[in-house]
Scaffold this motif. Structure first.
Motif, mmCIF file in Angstrom:
data_model
loop_
_atom_site.group_PDB
_atom_site.id
_atom_site.type_symbol
_atom_site.label_atom_id
_atom_site.label_comp_id
_atom_site.label_asym_id
_atom_site.label_seq_id
_atom_site.Cartn_x
_atom_site.Cartn_y
_atom_site.Cartn_z
ATOM 1 N N LYS A 9 -38.836 -3.962 19.778
ATOM 2 C CA LYS A 9 -40.237 -4.375 19.617
ATOM 3 C C LYS A 9 -40.872 -4.610 20.994
ATOM 4 O O LYS A 9 -41.994 -4.186 21.255
ATOM 5 C CB LYS A 9 -40.306 -5.645 18.770
ATOM 6 C CG LYS A 9 -41.676 -5.975 18.236
ATOM 7 C CD LYS A 9 -41.643 -7.218 17.373
ATOM 8 C CE LYS A 9 -41.617 -6.796 15.929
ATOM 9 N NZ LYS A 9 -41.755 -7.937 14.999
ATOM 10 N N LYS A 10 -40.128 -5.244 21.897
ATOM 11 C CA LYS A 10 -40.616 -5.477 23.270
ATOM 12 C C LYS A 10 -40.797 -4.147 24.006
ATOM 13 O O LYS A 10 -41.784 -3.949 24.712
ATOM 14 C CB LYS A 10 -39.642 -6.370 24.040
ATOM 15 C CG LYS A 10 -39.626 -7.811 23.587
ATOM 16 C CD LYS A 10 -38.569 -8.609 24.326
ATOM 17 C CE LYS A 10 -38.377 -9.966 23.680
ATOM 18 N NZ LYS A 10 -37.208 -10.667 24.231
ATOM 19 N N GLU A 55 -33.565 -5.082 17.250
ATOM 20 C CA GLU A 55 -34.931 -5.066 16.714
ATOM 21 C C GLU A 55 -35.884 -5.827 17.625
ATOM 22 O O GLU A 55 -36.994 -5.359 17.901
ATOM 23 C CB GLU A 55 -34.962 -5.644 15.296
ATOM 24 C CG GLU A 55 -34.342 -4.732 14.273
ATOM 25 C CD GLU A 55 -34.238 -5.333 12.886
ATOM 26 O OE1 GLU A 55 -34.196 -4.554 11.923
ATOM 27 O OE2 GLU A 55 -34.175 -6.579 12.753
ATOM 28 N N SER A 56 -35.439 -6.968 18.114
ATOM 29 C CA SER A 56 -36.267 -7.764 19.016
ATOM 30 C C SER A 56 -36.540 -7.014 20.329
ATOM 31 O O SER A 56 -37.682 -6.928 20.792
ATOM 32 C CB SER A 56 -35.568 -9.097 19.308
ATOM 33 O OG SER A 56 -36.229 -9.814 20.302
ATOM 34 N N SER A 70 -35.798 5.961 15.804
ATOM 35 C CA SER A 70 -35.356 4.648 15.347
ATOM 36 C C SER A 70 -34.999 4.779 13.876
ATOM 37 O O SER A 70 -35.837 5.188 13.067
ATOM 38 C CB SER A 70 -36.485 3.636 15.546
ATOM 39 O OG SER A 70 -36.174 2.403 14.932
ATOM 40 N N CYS A 98 -41.436 -1.212 22.710
ATOM 41 C CA CYS A 98 -42.626 -0.539 22.164
ATOM 42 C C CYS A 98 -43.907 -1.166 22.722
ATOM 43 O O CYS A 98 -44.857 -0.451 23.046
ATOM 44 C CB CYS A 98 -42.627 -0.609 20.640
ATOM 45 S SG CYS A 98 -41.329 0.377 19.867
ATOM 46 N N SER A 99 -43.932 -2.480 22.858
ATOM 47 C CA SER A 99 -45.103 -3.158 23.428
ATOM 48 C C SER A 99 -45.319 -2.750 24.880
ATOM 49 O O SER A 99 -46.457 -2.539 25.306
ATOM 50 C CB SER A 99 -44.938 -4.679 23.357
ATOM 51 O OG SER A 99 -44.967 -5.104 22.026
#
Length: 154
Positions: free
Chosen positions: A85-86, A81-82, A125, A88-89
């Protein structure tokens, strides 16, 4: 969603790593809490049409590669998940959300990242109970073809 993962995992039994892996895949690779599978275009080309489901057989020539990242452990899921998230950024506005479902922490999101003329990377996802999976499908695919893959028989 589990059907897709199992289906692609079976296809990938003999797959080898290649250099076209996403940054997310590379960050997850080697983590003992996370399973990663990479299926190259060459592997897909070498598969006979009788060895795969008819829905996959119909689109396998359009797929450049498949990447599957999954975990059933709390630590693995947290790491995924971490890192996702990176990822996607990093993609920013290039990453378009096509569909999103959410039902008490269980859900699926499908993203599209254009990477060339007629070529996209679809990112699926999915969170189901205590399992988290991210699947990358890269190629000249359309959303309806991705939907057909999701409806493949067990």
């Amino acid at each position: 969603m589990k059907r897709i993962i199992l289906l692609f995992a079976a296809i990938a039994m003999m797959a080898v790593n290649a250099s076209a892996q996403s940054s997310f895949f590379k960050k997850c690779e080697g983590n003992k809490e996370i399973s990663t599978i990479y299926i190259s275009k060459a592997m897909l080309d070498d598969m006979g049409s009788e060895s795969v489901d008819s829905n996959i057989s119909a689109v396998k020539d359009k797929i450049n590669n498949i990447q599957i990242i999954t975990s059933e452990s709390g630590k693995g899921i947290k790491s995924m998940e971490s890192n996702f998230k990176k990822f996607c950024s990093e993609q920013g506005k290039n990453m378009e959300t096509l569909m999103k479902t959410d039902n008490n922490g269980t859900g699926t999101t499908i993203y599209r990242i254009p990477i060339g003329e007629g070529i996209c990377q679809y990112v699926i996802s999915a969170r189901v109970q205590k399992e988290y999976s991210v699947i990358f499908l890269e190629g000249a695919l359309k959303l309806d073809e991705i939907s057909r893959l999701a409806k493949s028989p067990k």
